[in-house]
Scaffold this motif. Structure first.
Motif, PDB file in Angstrom:
ATOM      1  N   PRO A  57       0.794  -1.229   0.000  1.00 28.73           N
ATOM      2  CA  PRO A  57       0.000   0.000   0.000  1.00 28.73           C
ATOM      3  C   PRO A  57       0.827   1.280   0.000  1.00 28.73           C
ATOM      4  O   PRO A  57       0.401   2.290  -0.573  1.00 28.73           O
ATOM      5  N   ALA A  58       2.008   1.255   0.627  1.00 25.83           N
ATOM      6  CA  ALA A  58       2.799   2.494   0.681  1.00 25.83           C
ATOM      7  C   ALA A  58       3.343   2.855  -0.694  1.00 25.83           C
ATOM      8  O   ALA A  58       3.218   4.009  -1.153  1.00 25.83           O
ATOM      9  N   ALA A  59       3.945   1.866  -1.389  1.00 24.59           N
ATOM     10  CA  ALA A  59       4.452   2.117  -2.741  1.00 24.59           C
ATOM     11  C   ALA A  59       3.310   2.519  -3.666  1.00 24.59           C
ATOM     12  O   ALA A  59       3.441   3.447  -4.491  1.00 24.59           O
ATOM     13  N   VAL A  88      -9.471   6.484 -11.000  1.00 26.94           N
ATOM     14  CA  VAL A  88      -8.277   5.674 -10.739  1.00 26.94           C
ATOM     15  C   VAL A  88      -8.732   4.225 -10.544  1.00 26.94           C
ATOM     16  O   VAL A  88      -9.721   3.973  -9.845  1.00 26.94           O
ATOM     17  N   VAL A  89      -8.021   3.296 -11.176  1.00 23.75           N
ATOM     18  CA  VAL A  89      -8.337   1.868 -11.023  1.00 23.75           C
ATOM     19  C   VAL A  89      -7.114   1.153 -10.453  1.00 23.75           C
ATOM     20  O   VAL A  89      -6.038   1.186 -11.055  1.00 23.75           O
ATOM     21  N   SER A  90      -7.272   0.522  -9.299  1.00 27.81           N
ATOM     22  CA  SER A  90      -6.258  -0.377  -8.751  1.00 27.81           C
ATOM     23  C   SER A  90      -6.535  -1.757  -9.338  1.00 27.81           C
ATOM     24  O   SER A  90      -7.644  -2.281  -9.189  1.00 27.81           O
ATOM     25  N   GLY A 191      -4.005   1.739  -0.555  1.00 27.28           N
ATOM     26  CA  GLY A 191      -3.035   2.807  -0.828  1.00 27.28           C
ATOM     27  C   GLY A 191      -3.435   3.626  -2.043  1.00 27.28           C
ATOM     28  O   GLY A 191      -3.380   4.865  -2.026  1.00 27.28           O
ATOM     29  N   VAL A 192      -3.859   2.937  -3.101  1.00 30.36           N
ATOM     30  CA  VAL A 192      -4.318   3.634  -4.309  1.00 30.36           C
ATOM     31  C   VAL A 192      -5.542   4.488  -3.967  1.00 30.36           C
ATOM     32  O   VAL A 192      -5.647   5.652  -4.385  1.00 30.36           O
ATOM     33  N   ALA A 193      -6.447   3.913  -3.175  1.00 27.92           N
ATOM     34  CA  ALA A 193      -7.691   4.625  -2.834  1.00 27.92           C
ATOM     35  C   ALA A 193      -7.423   5.845  -1.954  1.00 27.92           C
ATOM     36  O   ALA A 193      -8.100   6.876  -2.092  1.00 27.92           O
ATOM     37  N   GLU A 194      -6.445   5.756  -1.059  1.00 30.61           N
ATOM     38  CA  GLU A 194      -6.114   6.920  -0.220  1.00 30.61           C
ATOM     39  C   GLU A 194      -5.604   8.070  -1.096  1.00 30.61           C
ATOM     40  O   GLU A 194      -5.964   9.235  -0.888  1.00 30.61           O
TER      41      GLU A 194
END
Ligand SMILES: O=C(O)c1cccc(C(=O)CC[C@H]2O[C@@H](n3cnc4c(=O)[nH]cnc43)[C@H](O)[C@@H]2O)c1
Length: 251
Positions: A57-59, A88-90, A191-194
């Protein structure tokens, strides 16, 4: 419509790229990463920027935030495809909770939840929200989840973000006890969502199941099948995204 797709690793990014017209790929440098810009094979106004953001999640948050900020500042883009992202799509492979999400199937998150962001207490795990901090869940727009699930055939449910790949039946059962709606786990969605939330951009998470969540059996992971499912899903995605109104945030 401008869409940022964040995968963890290059093979996942390439599986997404395989759904697009190969001649359209152009590369753009952003701090710490490279964006591959592609267009749907059937044409249309959508522009997809693909990003291999890293594992965890951090990266994922750092690279996604860099891409979102670069777009918002509009420093590198040409005029036709400039400006902030609309979505944005994870995306990538993930573990599926059995029997609901079999290997090779697709899972689309209606809830993106950080499963291990909190504290252990004598009474058990407590999420950071109950300690008075931050968030542990982001919810993609319901109307978009419905539309994308309809065209891809993905099952919808909670997708958990974990820092450690689950490796035992006991941990899988504990996660399901705490998150009965969980269909899959992966390592980047939250992480992407944050990052997306910080920019006010809606988010989706799409996972192709490469392995069951449970006792570790790395040799049994079906990564090739999952990557093929990911390519298939993105081949169907563009029309659904283009017909969705990004300003319609109604649930
Ligand atoms: O085999 C390992 O030891 C190992 C440790 C960390 C990561 C990996 C990956 O290959 C993960 C790559 C990528 O795939 C997602 N993924 C896939 N299956 C799962 C899972 O069961 N639980 C969590 N994440 C999973 C994840 O998003 C990684 O980025 C291997």
């Amino acid at each position: 419509m401008r869409v940022l797709v964040a995968t963890a690793v290059l093979v996942e990014r390439d599986a997404v790229a395989a759904a697009f017209a190969p001649s359209t790929a152009r590369e753009y440098a952003i701090p710490g990463a490279t964006l591959s810009r592609v267009a749907p094979p059937q044409g249309g106004p959508a522009v997809f920027d693909l990003l291999a953001a890293g594992v965890g999640p951090a990266a994922a948050a750092a690279a996604t935030a860099a891409a979102l900020t670069a777009a918002a500042l509009d420093e590198q883009s040409d005029e036709q495809s400039s400006g902030p992202y609309d979505l944005v799509v994870s995306a990538g492979i993930g573990g599926g909770f059995q029997p609901e999400a079999p290997v090779g199937s697709l899972v689309l998150a209606d809830e993106i939840t950080a499963a291990d962001l909190g504290a252990e207490t004598p009474a058990g795990f407590v999420p950071v929200t109950e300690l008075g901090f931050g968030a542990v869940t982001h919810r993609p727009p319901e109307s978009l989840v419905r539309a994308v699930a309809a065209v891809t055939g993905a099952r919808t449910g909670a997708v958990l973000t974990v820092n450690t790949v689950t490796g035992s039946a006991a941990r899988a059962a504990e996660l399901r006890r705490r998150h009965p709606r969980a269909l899959a786990e992966a390592m980047e969605g939250f992480g992407v969502a944050e990052a997306a939330a910080a920019h006010g951009v809606p988010v989706l998470e799409l996972r192709a199941v490469s392995n069951p969540v449970g006792p570790r059996d790395r040799a049994a992971w079906r990564i090739g099948d999952a990557l093929a499912a990911l390519t298939g899903a993105f081949g169907k995605l563009a029309p659904a995204l283009e017909s969705w109104n990004p300003h319609d945030r109604t649930q």
